[in-house]
Design a protein around this motif. Structure first.
Motif, PDB file in Angstrom:
ATOM      1  N   PRO A  10       8.239  13.440   6.360  1.00  0.00           N
ATOM      2  CA  PRO A  10       9.123  13.124   7.489  1.00  0.00           C
ATOM      3  C   PRO A  10       9.355  11.621   7.597  1.00  0.00           C
ATOM      4  O   PRO A  10       8.556  10.806   7.126  1.00  0.00           O
ATOM      5  CB  PRO A  10       8.347  13.642   8.704  1.00  0.00           C
ATOM      6  CG  PRO A  10       6.922  13.653   8.279  1.00  0.00           C
ATOM      7  CD  PRO A  10       6.933  13.926   6.796  1.00  0.00           C
ATOM      8  N   TYR A  15       8.548  11.634  12.721  1.00  0.00           N
ATOM      9  CA  TYR A  15       7.126  11.990  12.626  1.00  0.00           C
ATOM     10  C   TYR A  15       6.414  11.676  13.940  1.00  0.00           C
ATOM     11  O   TYR A  15       5.716  12.507  14.508  1.00  0.00           O
ATOM     12  CB  TYR A  15       6.492  11.217  11.467  1.00  0.00           C
ATOM     13  CG  TYR A  15       4.988  11.174  11.489  1.00  0.00           C
ATOM     14  CD1 TYR A  15       4.240  12.241  11.005  1.00  0.00           C
ATOM     15  CD2 TYR A  15       4.311  10.061  11.985  1.00  0.00           C
ATOM     16  CE1 TYR A  15       2.849  12.207  11.026  1.00  0.00           C
ATOM     17  CE2 TYR A  15       2.935  10.026  12.005  1.00  0.00           C
ATOM     18  CZ  TYR A  15       2.205  11.097  11.527  1.00  0.00           C
ATOM     19  OH  TYR A  15       0.824  11.057  11.553  1.00  0.00           O
ATOM     20  N   CYS A  44       8.017  19.760   5.708  1.00  0.00           N
ATOM     21  CA  CYS A  44       8.784  19.627   6.941  1.00  0.00           C
ATOM     22  C   CYS A  44       9.520  20.924   7.200  1.00  0.00           C
ATOM     23  O   CYS A  44       9.980  21.586   6.263  1.00  0.00           O
ATOM     24  CB  CYS A  44       9.814  18.503   6.816  1.00  0.00           C
ATOM     25  SG  CYS A  44       9.115  16.852   6.692  1.00  0.00           S
ATOM     26  N   ARG A  46      12.799  22.162   9.369  1.00  0.00           N
ATOM     27  CA  ARG A  46      13.947  21.643  10.101  1.00  0.00           C
ATOM     28  C   ARG A  46      14.853  22.781  10.561  1.00  0.00           C
ATOM     29  O   ARG A  46      14.982  23.793   9.869  1.00  0.00           O
ATOM     30  CB  ARG A  46      14.745  20.673   9.241  1.00  0.00           C
ATOM     31  CG  ARG A  46      13.956  19.437   8.857  1.00  0.00           C
ATOM     32  CD  ARG A  46      14.790  18.476   7.981  1.00  0.00           C
ATOM     33  NE  ARG A  46      13.952  17.401   7.494  1.00  0.00           N
ATOM     34  CZ  ARG A  46      13.573  16.343   8.191  1.00  0.00           C
ATOM     35  NH1 ARG A  46      13.994  16.217   9.437  1.00  0.00           N
ATOM     36  NH2 ARG A  46      12.794  15.421   7.669  1.00  0.00           N
ATOM     37  N   LEU A  51      13.755  17.835  12.858  1.00  0.00           N
ATOM     38  CA  LEU A  51      12.376  18.136  12.493  1.00  0.00           C
ATOM     39  C   LEU A  51      11.720  18.899  13.630  1.00  0.00           C
ATOM     40  O   LEU A  51      11.574  18.381  14.731  1.00  0.00           O
ATOM     41  CB  LEU A  51      11.597  16.845  12.206  1.00  0.00           C
ATOM     42  CG  LEU A  51      10.158  17.040  11.734  1.00  0.00           C
ATOM     43  CD1 LEU A  51      10.116  17.650  10.333  1.00  0.00           C
ATOM     44  CD2 LEU A  51       9.417  15.693  11.738  1.00  0.00           C
ATOM     45  N   MET A  54       5.847  20.293  10.948  1.00  0.00           N
ATOM     46  CA  MET A  54       5.416  19.516   9.787  1.00  0.00           C
ATOM     47  C   MET A  54       3.937  19.751   9.544  1.00  0.00           C
ATOM     48  O   MET A  54       3.217  20.284  10.384  1.00  0.00           O
ATOM     49  CB  MET A  54       5.660  18.028   9.998  1.00  0.00           C
ATOM     50  CG  MET A  54       4.822  17.429  11.098  1.00  0.00           C
ATOM     51  SD  MET A  54       5.158  15.672  11.317  1.00  0.00           S
ATOM     52  CE  MET A  54       4.121  15.326  12.730  1.00  0.00           C
TER      53      MET A  54
END
Length: 135
Positions: A10, A15, A44, A46, A51, A54
């Motif tokens: 990320p 992040y 990740c 998405r 995002l 993770m």
């Protein structure tokens, strides 16, 4: 549209934002800039480019690995994304890490129930996890 899982790292800002949204501690911008590129494995998740989940593994790649940053934004929790993230990371561990490598993690709250599904075991009382946070 279903969330998409990719094997990438990320960005620094997303992040840090996801960690905070998921209830994890805020990391510094400098720490993220240094640490993220050094990930041994990273995934990740998405949705529409955002995002929403993770996970990473850090370590030396041969002897010790540590699962970190398993996070899913609250709106997407409870939909199996944490399990998908862990499965992708553990697939990487089983494909790339040598035999006898030690893989560790610190489980917050009841997360140990998820990690147990991947073979992780609580170590107490025989051992105790410890943490030092630099301030």
């Amino acid at each position: 549209m279903e969330p998409t899982l990719t094997r990438d790292i990320p960005g620094n800002d997303e992040y840090r934002a996801l960690r905070t949204a998921a209830g994890l501690s805020l990391m510094t911008e400098e720490g993220a800039a240094r640490g993220l590129p050094a990930s041994w494995s990273s995934v990740c998740v998405r949705h529409d480019g955002e995002l929403i989940g993770m996970g990473r593994i850090v370590g030396d790649g041969g002897l010790f690995l540590f699962v970190v940053d398993i996070a899913v934004t609250p709106a997407w929790q409870g939909k199996g994304l944490g399990r998908r993230i862990m499965q992708a990371l553990m697939d990487d561990v089983h494909a790339r890490a040598p035999l006898r490598a030690m893989v560790g993690l610190i489980a917050d709250g009841t997360a140990h129930e998820l990690y147990a599904k991947f073979g992780f075991k609580l170590v107490a009382p025989g051992a105790h996890g410890m943490l030092l946070r630099l301030t």
